[in-house]
Design a protein around this motif. Sequence first.
Motif, PDB file in Angstrom:
ATOM      1  N   GLN A  97      11.185   8.347   1.741  1.00 61.66           N
ATOM      2  CA  GLN A  97      10.936   9.111   0.529  1.00 61.66           C
ATOM      3  C   GLN A  97      11.429   8.309  -0.677  1.00 61.66           C
ATOM      4  O   GLN A  97      12.399   7.565  -0.584  1.00 61.66           O
ATOM      5  N   ILE A  98      10.747   8.476  -1.798  1.00 62.36           N
ATOM      6  CA  ILE A  98      11.093   7.743  -3.016  1.00 62.36           C
ATOM      7  C   ILE A  98      11.649   8.728  -4.035  1.00 62.36           C
ATOM      8  O   ILE A  98      10.951   9.620  -4.506  1.00 62.36           O
ATOM      9  N   SER A  99      12.915   8.581  -4.345  1.00 55.79           N
ATOM     10  CA  SER A  99      13.577   9.430  -5.337  1.00 55.79           C
ATOM     11  C   SER A  99      14.903   8.800  -5.701  1.00 55.79           C
ATOM     12  O   SER A  99      15.389   7.885  -5.023  1.00 55.79           O
ATOM     13  N   GLY A 100      15.511   9.300  -6.765  1.00 57.61           N
ATOM     14  CA  GLY A 100      16.810   8.796  -7.155  1.00 57.61           C
ATOM     15  C   GLY A 100      17.867   9.042  -6.098  1.00 57.61           C
ATOM     16  O   GLY A 100      18.747   8.205  -5.864  1.00 57.61           O
ATOM     17  N   VAL A 101      17.771  10.202  -5.431  1.00 59.34           N
ATOM     18  CA  VAL A 101      18.741  10.533  -4.377  1.00 59.34           C
ATOM     19  C   VAL A 101      18.601   9.570  -3.210  1.00 59.34           C
ATOM     20  O   VAL A 101      19.591   9.023  -2.699  1.00 59.34           O
ATOM     21  N   ALA A 102      17.372   9.333  -2.774  1.00 61.09           N
ATOM     22  CA  ALA A 102      17.147   8.416  -1.654  1.00 61.09           C
ATOM     23  C   ALA A 102      17.620   7.010  -1.990  1.00 61.09           C
ATOM     24  O   ALA A 102      18.232   6.330  -1.160  1.00 61.09           O
ATOM     25  N   LEU A 157       8.221   4.754 -15.155  1.00 60.45           N
ATOM     26  CA  LEU A 157       8.333   4.685 -13.699  1.00 60.45           C
ATOM     27  C   LEU A 157       9.261   5.789 -13.208  1.00 60.45           C
ATOM     28  O   LEU A 157      10.361   5.962 -13.722  1.00 60.45           O
ATOM     29  N   GLY A 158       8.792   6.531 -12.210  1.00 59.85           N
ATOM     30  CA  GLY A 158       9.608   7.604 -11.647  1.00 59.85           C
ATOM     31  C   GLY A 158       8.748   8.760 -11.179  1.00 59.85           C
ATOM     32  O   GLY A 158       7.515   8.652 -11.091  1.00 59.85           O
ATOM     33  N   ARG A 159       9.409   9.866 -10.883  1.00 64.14           N
ATOM     34  CA  ARG A 159       8.703  11.053 -10.425  1.00 64.14           C
ATOM     35  C   ARG A 159       7.842  11.601 -11.551  1.00 64.14           C
ATOM     36  O   ARG A 159       8.304  11.806 -12.676  1.00 64.14           O
ATOM     37  N   VAL A 160       6.560  11.850 -11.252  1.00 64.64           N
ATOM     38  CA  VAL A 160       5.631  12.339 -12.266  1.00 64.64           C
ATOM     39  C   VAL A 160       5.671  13.873 -12.216  1.00 64.64           C
ATOM     40  O   VAL A 160       4.926  14.521 -11.476  1.00 64.64           O
ATOM     41  N   ILE A 196      -4.575   4.108 -20.029  1.00 65.64           N
ATOM     42  CA  ILE A 196      -3.448   4.771 -19.367  1.00 65.64           C
ATOM     43  C   ILE A 196      -3.705   4.717 -17.864  1.00 65.64           C
ATOM     44  O   ILE A 196      -4.668   5.310 -17.365  1.00 65.64           O
ATOM     45  N   LEU A 197      -2.870   4.008 -17.147  1.00 70.30           N
ATOM     46  CA  LEU A 197      -3.117   3.698 -15.743  1.00 70.30           C
ATOM     47  C   LEU A 197      -2.109   4.412 -14.844  1.00 70.30           C
ATOM     48  O   LEU A 197      -0.909   4.465 -15.151  1.00 70.30           O
ATOM     49  N   PHE A 198      -2.594   4.924 -13.721  1.00 77.90           N
ATOM     50  CA  PHE A 198      -1.775   5.666 -12.765  1.00 77.90           C
ATOM     51  C   PHE A 198      -1.890   5.028 -11.376  1.00 77.90           C
ATOM     52  O   PHE A 198      -2.693   5.454 -10.554  1.00 77.90           O
ATOM     53  N   PRO A 199      -1.121   4.010 -11.081  1.00 80.45           N
ATOM     54  CA  PRO A 199      -1.227   3.361  -9.768  1.00 80.45           C
ATOM     55  C   PRO A 199      -0.619   4.166  -8.624  1.00 80.45           C
ATOM     56  O   PRO A 199      -0.794   3.814  -7.457  1.00 80.45           O
ATOM     57  N   GLY A 200       0.097   5.248  -8.921  1.00 88.02           N
ATOM     58  CA  GLY A 200       0.696   6.070  -7.870  1.00 88.02           C
ATOM     59  C   GLY A 200       2.071   5.574  -7.454  1.00 88.02           C
ATOM     60  O   GLY A 200       2.689   4.735  -8.120  1.00 88.02           O
ATOM     61  N   ALA A 201       2.553   6.094  -6.324  1.00 87.28           N
ATOM     62  CA  ALA A 201       3.872   5.709  -5.822  1.00 87.28           C
ATOM     63  C   ALA A 201       3.823   4.292  -5.266  1.00 87.28           C
ATOM     64  O   ALA A 201       2.845   3.885  -4.639  1.00 87.28           O
ATOM     65  N   GLU A 259       8.700  -3.097  -3.604  1.00 86.34           N
ATOM     66  CA  GLU A 259       7.822  -3.658  -4.627  1.00 86.34           C
ATOM     67  C   GLU A 259       8.178  -3.179  -6.035  1.00 86.34           C
ATOM     68  O   GLU A 259       7.588  -3.625  -7.015  1.00 86.34           O
ATOM     69  N   ILE A 260       9.137  -2.276  -6.138  1.00 88.14           N
ATOM     70  CA  ILE A 260       9.465  -1.682  -7.433  1.00 88.14           C
ATOM     71  C   ILE A 260       9.888  -2.745  -8.448  1.00 88.14           C
ATOM     72  O   ILE A 260       9.476  -2.735  -9.611  1.00 88.14           O
TER      73      ILE A 260
END
Length: 425
Positions: free
Chosen positions: A13-18, A212-215, A265-270, A275-276
């Motif tokens: 999972q991708i989040s600040g907590v993880a 960059l981050g949770r949308v 305005i580009l939305f490449p997703g998670a 690769e971040i």
Amino acid sequence: MNIGIFTDTYSPQISGVATSITIMEEELRKRGHNVYIFTTTDPNADRASEQGRVFRLPSIPFVFFPERRVAIAGMAKFIRLVGELNLDIIHTHTEFSLGLLGKKIAKKYGIPIVHTYHTMYVDYLHYIAKGKILKPNMVKRMTRSFCESYQALIAPTEKVRHHLEDCGIHKLIYTIPTGTNLSSFERVSETKLNEIRASLGISKDDPVILSLGRVAYEKNIDAIIDAFPDVLAEMPNAKLLIVGDGPVRGELEEKAAAMGLERSILFPGAIPWNEIGTYYQLGHVFVSASTTETQGLTYMEAMASTLPVVAKRDESIEDFLIDGKTGLLFDSDDELSNRLIYVLKNPARAKQIAQNGRSEVTRYSADNFGKTIEETYLEIVAMFQTIQKKPIDLKPTLIKSKMASQVFSLTSNSHVRKGRSSRRD
């Protein structure tokens, strides 16, 4: 030490907590500790690589946050397993399923327990019946009830510590910012960057504003999109790159299309964690209009990438983002476009701010984070064992901090609970 981390959120999972837990785990292992992760199942997890160190309970998506999961079974098995691991301390990172289990296990086996409060739920009430059921005072009472049974609490920032105090919590509270693994943000080859640019439709000469981050609603990405036409009026080839996923991504994509900006305005997703660092290097400026952050990890990552940061003024970032020195701050969303244009049109000034930011963020290295967490654990274990009148069996060489060496004389923690906090950098 044998350390048990209990969390509903963990890699992949991708989040600040993880991210925080992953960095903590790696640093504690480097210091010779055994770290066991107790978390939820995830269909994308690499179970083979987790063997013997990560234990997952059957889980389902959380009703209010479908991208997050909560455990639904396997509790009894975990309780028996922990009894065999001889844990010295339990560290919980959630107020839900695994957090409750961690508390239960700590009580059963007499293990000291600490909790990191990552999420200020008063900023997320809109996800539950649009804020019509739970009210801020109710959430504060629930927070106080959950946190009162811990030996100590960890707040990622002073903002979170102040919130916990506002909830009426009188415990030993450490303020410990999550560290940043600086090596993850070293410069990659221009060939690699050009490949990603080509895949996104970005020219090397295009000024790129990176978010960059949770949308999600609370990130206030709407304000960035609303400010972008002013930027385009000055720089028609500019691009706004919104990296990440979340519940409002579809809405924002529709908004960009309605404004006729779907090519700008580009939305490449998670993006996978490994690769971040590369995506930060695509930007000429990093921007955030959020005031709901509790850690500011993406700001630090941008600074580690030597990227100038434009951010909305907030207590969570005031220790490391100094306006005009290590970043550029704004108070009102109406000011955002001018800040972005200034950075993009003044590359020499932007470079100086970015370099200052890079120097500043070295104070928050992953190594310092691991050292501080280790010392905190030792203090908590020592206090717990003294209060419980148990023999202290930690190796003397591990007692590294002044607090830990003094704590053996304590006969009660009543005088350190209320208002006891320490700045840990």
